[in-house]
Write an enzyme that holds these catalytic residues in place. Structure first.
Site, short mmCIF file in Angstrom:
data_model
loop_
_atom_site.label_atom_id
_atom_site.label_comp_id
_atom_site.label_asym_id
_atom_site.label_seq_id
_atom_site.Cartn_x
_atom_site.Cartn_y
_atom_site.Cartn_z
N ASP A 43 0.82 -1.17 0.03
CA ASP A 43 0.01 -0.10 0.06
C ASP A 43 0.78 1.28 0.09
O ASP A 43 0.28 2.42 0.03
CB ASP A 43 -1.07 0.07 1.34
CG ASP A 43 -0.34 -0.06 2.48
OD1 ASP A 43 0.97 -0.28 2.51
OD2 ASP A 43 -1.08 -0.12 3.55
N SER A 44 2.10 1.13 0.06
CA SER A 44 3.24 2.07 -0.12
C SER A 44 2.71 2.75 -1.71
O SER A 44 3.26 3.72 -1.71
CB SER A 44 4.62 1.64 -0.11
OG SER A 44 4.85 0.52 -1.07
N ASP A 82 -1.33 -5.97 -0.15
CA ASP A 82 -1.53 -5.38 1.09
C ASP A 82 -2.96 -5.28 1.41
O ASP A 82 -3.69 -4.62 0.43
CB ASP A 82 -0.94 -4.06 1.17
CG ASP A 82 0.59 -4.29 1.88
OD1 ASP A 82 0.68 -5.03 2.67
OD2 ASP A 82 1.02 -3.23 1.85
N LYS A 112 -1.35 -9.33 2.91
CA LYS A 112 -0.35 -8.87 3.94
C LYS A 112 -1.24 -8.08 4.95
O LYS A 112 -2.00 -7.02 4.39
CB LYS A 112 0.91 -8.32 3.40
CG LYS A 112 1.59 -7.46 4.77
CD LYS A 112 3.17 -7.34 4.17
CE LYS A 112 3.29 -5.99 3.55
NZ LYS A 112 2.94 -4.78 4.51
N GLU A 114 -0.96 -5.72 8.72
CA GLU A 114 -0.19 -4.81 9.66
C GLU A 114 -0.49 -5.18 10.86
O GLU A 114 -1.83 -4.93 11.46
CB GLU A 114 -0.04 -3.37 9.35
CG GLU A 114 0.82 -3.15 8.01
CD GLU A 114 0.58 -1.64 7.81
OE1 GLU A 114 0.48 -0.99 8.66
OE2 GLU A 114 1.12 -1.35 6.64
N GLU A 179 9.67 -4.40 9.90
CA GLU A 179 10.19 -3.27 9.39
C GLU A 179 10.84 -2.31 10.40
O GLU A 179 10.17 -2.14 11.57
CB GLU A 179 9.06 -2.45 8.69
CG GLU A 179 9.43 -1.14 8.08
CD GLU A 179 8.40 -0.71 7.19
OE1 GLU A 179 7.44 -1.24 6.71
OE2 GLU A 179 8.50 0.56 6.57
#
Ligand code: KIV
Length: 272
Positions: A43-44, A82, A112, A114, A179
């Site tokens: 999602d960057s 993501d 993915k 978070e 990260e």
């Protein structure tokens, strides 16, 4: 294409796993041609290709749109997509509905998520047959709360990360992204849990590494984090575009080489 068992075998054999983000058809083609083991449709993309301030504005539709393009560009690479901000961690039914849509329609091999608070979701999604990759440490969707800084820097925080990593793995996650954490902590977690740990800003003791395509190729980024190594320089696109603009103004472009030479107008004139 690498399968989950291949990735697990790579960890077990201490063979490092490479992963790069990609957000569209051409970048996915490049990453696949380079033989990278895994692609992350991160999602960057909110910042790298959509120009948002953070990942918080990214929607499920954005991820679907880009995920599908990446799948078309890299049909033979393991693709992780993501789940964006606000699509997971609401309530289990909504979370699973969103996961089902994204997994089924993007063609991803895994999704993915978070944070260490999603173990029930990971369990249920796994039960439904959706492979889940966890993401701990600096989790950009929570940047409003945690900021962009190294995580696990106190012994309490480090222990919490170790516990979260174990919980995520036990819940059934197939891999973990870690990260911006101290390298000794990342190495410890990688050794403690069975699933592959892919680091970004986590040192060389993890089972693999991931970098953001635009960061590592200096493509439209103003500044990068300490842990980014630039392997290429796509910023010279500006010089090329400027040259094109100048050539149009001066009529240097298009020259004969770029022009269809067939003469037709005299035939048109004769018809009149
Ligand atoms: O969205 C993303 O690109 C990521 C990486 C930084 C791991 O989550």
């Amino acid at each position: 294409m690498k399968k989950l068992r291949d990735l697990q075998q790579m960890k077990d054999a201490h063979e490092k796993i490479s992963m790069v983000t990609a957000y569209d058809y051409p970048s996915a083609k490049q990453v696949e041609a380079a033989g990278i083991d895994m692609i992350l449709v991160g999602d960057s993309l909110g910042m790298t290709v959509l120009g948002y301030e953070s990942t918080v504005e990214v929607t499920l539709d954005d991820m679907l749109h880009h995920g599908k393009a990446v799948r078309r560009g890299a049909p033979n690479t393991f693709v992780v997509v993501d789940m964006p901000f606000g699509t997971v961690g609401i309530d289990l039914a909504t979370d699973l509905k969103n996961a089902k849509v994204l997994y089924q329609q993007s063609g991803a091999n895994a999704l993915k998520v978070e944070g260490g608070h999603l173990t029930s979701f990971i369990q249920q999604a796994t039960y439904l047959g959706i492979p889940i990759v966890g993401h701990l440490g600096l989790t950009p969707q929570s940047v409003g709360v945690m900021g962009y800084r190294m995580q696990g820097a106190t012994k309490e925080d480090a222990q919490k990360l170790i516990d979260d990593a174990q919980a995520v793995a036990q819940a059934g996650a197939v891999a973990l992204v870690l990260e911006a954490v101290p390298s000794d902590l990342a190495q410890h977690i990688s050794e403690q849990i069975e699933i592959p740990v892919i680091g970004i800003g986590a040192g060389k003791g993890t089972d693999g590494q991931v970098l953001v395509y635009h960061d590592m190729l200096n493509y439209g980024v103003e500044r990068t984090a300490k842990f980014v190594k630039q392997y290429g320089d796509f910023s010279n696109g500006v010089a090329a575009l400027k040259q094109y603009g100048d050539d149009v103004k001066s009529s240097a472009f298009p020259s004969e080489q770029y022009t269809y030479q067939k003469q037709i107008m005299h035939e048109v004139e004769q018809e009149r």
